[in-house]
Design a protein around this motif. Structure first.
Motif, PDB file in Angstrom:
ATOM      1  N   TYR A 171       0.827  -1.207   0.000  1.00  0.00           N
ATOM      2  CA  TYR A 171       0.000   0.000   0.000  1.00  0.00           C
ATOM      3  C   TYR A 171       0.858   1.253   0.000  1.00  0.00           C
ATOM      4  N   ILE A 172       0.498   2.196  -0.866  1.00  0.00           N
ATOM      5  CA  ILE A 172       1.105   3.521  -0.909  1.00  0.00           C
ATOM      6  C   ILE A 172      -0.026   4.526  -0.773  1.00  0.00           C
ATOM      7  N   THR A 173       0.113   5.472   0.143  1.00  0.00           N
ATOM      8  CA  THR A 173      -0.936   6.455   0.368  1.00  0.00           C
ATOM      9  C   THR A 173      -1.220   7.234  -0.912  1.00  0.00           C
ATOM     10  N   PRO A 174      -2.468   7.242  -1.389  1.00  0.00           N
ATOM     11  CA  PRO A 174      -2.809   8.027  -2.589  1.00  0.00           C
ATOM     12  C   PRO A 174      -2.573   9.518  -2.353  1.00  0.00           C
ATOM     13  N   PRO A 175      -2.123  10.247  -3.363  1.00  0.00           N
ATOM     14  CA  PRO A 175      -1.835  11.680  -3.196  1.00  0.00           C
ATOM     15  C   PRO A 175      -3.006  12.488  -2.660  1.00  0.00           C
ATOM     16  N   ASP A 176      -4.233  12.153  -3.084  1.00  0.00           N
ATOM     17  CA  ASP A 176      -5.382  12.929  -2.621  1.00  0.00           C
ATOM     18  C   ASP A 176      -5.650  12.703  -1.137  1.00  0.00           C
ATOM     19  N   VAL A 177      -5.371  11.475  -0.658  1.00  0.00           N
ATOM     20  CA  VAL A 177      -5.536  11.184   0.769  1.00  0.00           C
ATOM     21  C   VAL A 177      -4.528  11.983   1.589  1.00  0.00           C
ATOM     22  N   ARG A 178      -3.267  11.978   1.166  1.00  0.00           N
ATOM     23  CA  ARG A 178      -2.242  12.716   1.904  1.00  0.00           C
ATOM     24  C   ARG A 178      -2.504  14.215   1.849  1.00  0.00           C
ATOM     25  N   SER A 287      -1.088   5.959  10.229  1.00  0.00           N
ATOM     26  CA  SER A 287      -1.887   5.702  11.420  1.00  0.00           C
ATOM     27  C   SER A 287      -2.793   6.892  11.725  1.00  0.00           C
ATOM     28  N   LEU A 288      -2.243   8.100  11.598  1.00  0.00           N
ATOM     29  CA  LEU A 288      -3.045   9.314  11.779  1.00  0.00           C
ATOM     30  C   LEU A 288      -4.168   9.354  10.746  1.00  0.00           C
ATOM     31  N   GLU A 289      -3.835   9.016   9.511  1.00  0.00           N
ATOM     32  CA  GLU A 289      -4.850   9.027   8.450  1.00  0.00           C
ATOM     33  C   GLU A 289      -5.956   8.019   8.700  1.00  0.00           C
ATOM     34  N   SER A 290      -5.612   6.901   9.338  1.00  0.00           N
ATOM     35  CA  SER A 290      -6.637   5.893   9.610  1.00  0.00           C
ATOM     36  C   SER A 290      -7.699   6.424  10.563  1.00  0.00           C
ATOM     37  N   GLN A 291      -7.355   7.462  11.327  1.00  0.00           N
ATOM     38  CA  GLN A 291      -8.326   8.119  12.193  1.00  0.00           C
ATOM     39  C   GLN A 291      -9.046   9.253  11.468  1.00  0.00           C
TER      40      GLN A 291
END
Length: 311
Positions: A171-178, A287-291
């Motif tokens: 898994y690589i964080t998608p740019p829009d998510v970041r 982990s922060l993004e998962s919240q």
């Protein structure tokens, strides 16, 4: 075949088999070091080999941080082999491991080691949710896939199996998510009602969800997060700064012995981000993004963490 060499001293018969159970590791439970050091298990026998008729895939997992977990499904071709390790552990440890793997059923299967030793009743972890052909599959995190590959190399599984593990993407964080994550962080620091709010260890600890007047919160790095009450999180996250816990998880170390609570010796200093590798920092951000991407919100900064960054 009993591998690696450090396991040679445990190739001894068990006189009371009724007190021990066999389990098969094909995901995070492949490597002997992981079984001992992270899972705190005490294998009496450790063999590497195969179980026929099952194939590896990744089921959906924890969004944004651990979005794929190793799983198995019945193969159409009964000759297909699943590679991994069979280990014999005390019955109470097997029951504890089964509880950890609570989303899996334990199915007895015939295991054959690379040396030809056969064990008839090895417990294979099979997802309780039945696989449906064509359904969405998960993508393992960098951390999790590395754990599988490292375990396979440690156990000296066959080369073609290691190559198969190497073929899976992580898994690589998608740019829009970041981008959205960074936007929420900027909005927090620009919000006059939130940006200067500082929480202490005692205040965070009260918000463990045990009292309705103190809604559940967690802390990741320097941020205090109000957990969306409609999502599931690990109970160990509530009322706790999980930065150290995340780093232990990333590095394959025992959470039971290494995760220190605020009222236990050794809690301070908290981990310094400047000491973390880029891969560790990325895992913390995920982990922060998962919240945040599941409806949780940054409400304050965690004072002890900020203080310890300056040590």
């Amino acid at each position: 075949l009993l591998l690696p060499k450090e396991a040679n001293d445990i190739h001894t018969p068990i006189t009371s088999m009724g007190t021990h159970k066999w389990r098969f590791g094909y995901g995070s439970n492949i490597g002997l070091r992981t079984l001992k050091q992270k899972k705190n298990l005490n294998p009496s026998r450790y063999l590497v080999g195969t179980i026929k008729g099952w194939e590896l895939y990744f089921k959906t997992g924890f969004p944004y941080v651990e979005p794929g977990w190793a799983a198995v499904r019945k193969s159409v071709d009964g000759a297909i082999e699943l590679h991994g390790s069979a280990f014999l552990i005390p019955e109470d440890e097997a029951e504890g491991l089964d509880r950890q793997e609570h989303s899996y059923n334990v199915i007895p299967c015939k295991f054959t080691s690379y040396d030809g030793e056969v064990v008839e009743d090895v417990g294979l972890y099979v997802p309780k949710a039945k696989y449906i052909e064509g359904s969405k599959e998960g993508i393992p995190s960098y951390r999790y896939l590395k754990l599988l590959k490292d375990g396979a190399r440690e156990a000296i599984l066959e080369d073609h199996w290691i190559q198969r593990l190497e073929s899976f993407p992580h898994y690589i964080t998608p740019p829009d998510v970041r981008s959205q994550t960074e936007q929420w962080i900027l909005e927090f620091h620009a919000d006059e009602s939130r940006k200067d709010e500082m929480w202490t260890t005692g205040k965070l600890a009260k918000h463990d969800g045990s009292d309705a007047s103190f809604p559940q919160h967690t802390s990741i790095m320097g941020y205090v997060i109000e957990i969306n009450p409609n999502i599931w999180v690990f109970s160990s996250w509530k009322g706790h700064n999980i930065t150290r816990r995340n780093l232990l998880q990333f590095n394959g170390k025992s959470l039971d012995t290494g995760d220190i609570r605020y009222d236990e010796p050794g809690y301070r200093p908290l981990p310094k981000l400047s000491d973390c590798t880029n891969e560790e920092k990325e895992y913390l951000m995920q982990s922060l993004e998962s919240q945040l991407h599941r409806g949780s919100k940054i409400v304050a900064q965690y004072e002890p963490f900020l203080q310890d960054q300056e040590i």
